[in-house]
Design an enzyme around this catalytic site. Sequence first.
Site, PDB file in Angstrom:
ATOM      1  N   PRO A   2      35.705  43.454  52.604  1.00 41.90           N
ATOM      2  CA  PRO A   2      36.386  44.700  52.945  1.00 41.90           C
ATOM      3  C   PRO A   2      37.859  44.440  53.256  1.00 41.90           C
ATOM      4  O   PRO A   2      38.181  43.611  54.104  1.00 41.90           O
ATOM      5  CB  PRO A   2      35.650  45.196  54.191  1.00 41.90           C
ATOM      6  CG  PRO A   2      34.360  44.487  54.206  1.00 41.90           C
ATOM      7  CD  PRO A   2      34.564  43.210  53.497  1.00 41.90           C
ATOM      8  N   GLU A   3      38.724  45.132  52.566  1.00 40.53           N
ATOM      9  CA  GLU A   3      40.154  45.072  52.846  1.00 40.53           C
ATOM     10  C   GLU A   3      40.549  46.456  53.364  1.00 40.53           C
ATOM     11  O   GLU A   3      39.684  47.274  53.642  1.00 40.53           O
ATOM     12  CB  GLU A   3      40.913  44.699  51.562  1.00 40.53           C
ATOM     13  CG  GLU A   3      40.363  43.409  50.929  1.00 40.53           C
ATOM     14  CD  GLU A   3      41.033  43.028  49.618  1.00 40.53           C
ATOM     15  OE1 GLU A   3      42.228  43.306  49.469  1.00 40.53           O
ATOM     16  OE2 GLU A   3      40.354  42.448  48.760  1.00 40.53           O
ATOM     17  N   LYS A  57      42.647  45.027  59.070  1.00 36.91           N
ATOM     18  CA  LYS A  57      41.231  45.155  58.707  1.00 36.91           C
ATOM     19  C   LYS A  57      40.359  45.371  59.935  1.00 36.91           C
ATOM     20  O   LYS A  57      39.136  45.269  59.851  1.00 36.91           O
ATOM     21  CB  LYS A  57      40.780  43.899  57.953  1.00 36.91           C
ATOM     22  CG  LYS A  57      41.534  43.655  56.651  1.00 36.91           C
ATOM     23  CD  LYS A  57      41.167  42.321  56.033  1.00 36.91           C
ATOM     24  CE  LYS A  57      42.165  41.954  54.939  1.00 36.91           C
ATOM     25  NZ  LYS A  57      41.980  40.568  54.477  1.00 36.91           N
ATOM     26  N   ARG A 257      40.729  30.020  47.040  1.00 41.20           N
ATOM     27  CA  ARG A 257      40.247  31.298  46.530  1.00 41.20           C
ATOM     28  C   ARG A 257      40.642  31.511  45.079  1.00 41.20           C
ATOM     29  O   ARG A 257      41.688  31.056  44.645  1.00 41.20           O
ATOM     30  CB  ARG A 257      40.800  32.441  47.384  1.00 41.20           C
ATOM     31  CG  ARG A 257      40.012  32.612  48.625  1.00 41.20           C
ATOM     32  CD  ARG A 257      40.645  33.508  49.649  1.00 41.20           C
ATOM     33  NE  ARG A 257      40.005  33.199  50.918  1.00 41.20           N
ATOM     34  CZ  ARG A 257      40.512  32.400  51.810  1.00 41.20           C
ATOM     35  NH1 ARG A 257      41.678  31.848  51.625  1.00 41.20           N
ATOM     36  NH2 ARG A 257      39.850  32.154  52.910  1.00 41.20           N
TER      37      ARG A 257
END
Length: 267
Positions: A2-3, A57, A257
């Site tokens: 979730p961003e 966030k 990433r």
Amino acid sequence: MPELPEVQTVLDGLEAAVKDRIIADLEGYYPGTVRLSPGLPQSCFPRRFASFERRGKYMIIRLEGDLALIVHLRMTGKLVWDPSPGEILPHERARIILDADQAVHFIDIRTFGKIILCRTEEIAEYLPDLGPEPLSNEFDKAYLATALAKRKAPIKNALLDQSLVAGLGNIYVLELLYRAGIDPRREACGLSSLQLGRIVKHTKEVLAEALAANGTSVSDFRSIDDKTGEFQNFLRVYQKNECPRGHKIEVVKQAGRSSFFCPVCQK
DNA sequence: CAATGATCCTGTCCGC
DNA sequence: TGCGGACAGGATCATT
């Protein structure tokens, strides 16, 4: 995962579901998921919701009587509203018990998510150093130029730094860099003023579009009433094989990433 | 102060 | 079929 857009979507859904309601209790089922600020009153509940805010966030849910819940979903956290809750669900790490025997489940496979209960004056102590909100006027070209001036790391890594700008994650950073035509491996301090302007513009643009689409559902993101987001249908490089112009997408590792980018469109 | 790497954790997927 | 390993990834902490 979730961003900012996903957190806002969850928070909006939570507000719609529980606004004006009363928390009867907060239960933790996994060690470390629920954290209580030291010295809170013996019984903090029942207590009514007061307001619902987002910072980066983080969800900041104020309760009447100067207490607050700080909720972070991290990668796999979900809030699920349930009008008739029963036994503890699989991967349920905590539960907000509401009046009228309803509940909000905190489901989190990888257990990184957190719910903190603290006094409102302590909120800042429990939040890390966060940069400006990317959708605020404070996040502009001049700010970015100053903030990146001494950053020799790749621009991708810099934009993931929450103390530089709060709320971006892997997906939106890659999407905005594609739109801005900038290679994610470019040294942050080496970007031109024109490029910084494009980063600001496309950050706001991609976030606004994702918010309008209720977020991105890759893997299993859901809003609180189990609806999927729609922005995954508009992704241009993240987990794609080809960019919209038909070039082959390249994948590299940056800071552990995956970075997806188009070597033709992004320089 | 900047940057990097390890860490936390489990479900999923891939190769053998 | 089954198993080991890589991978997913936000934030924190320790180290350089």
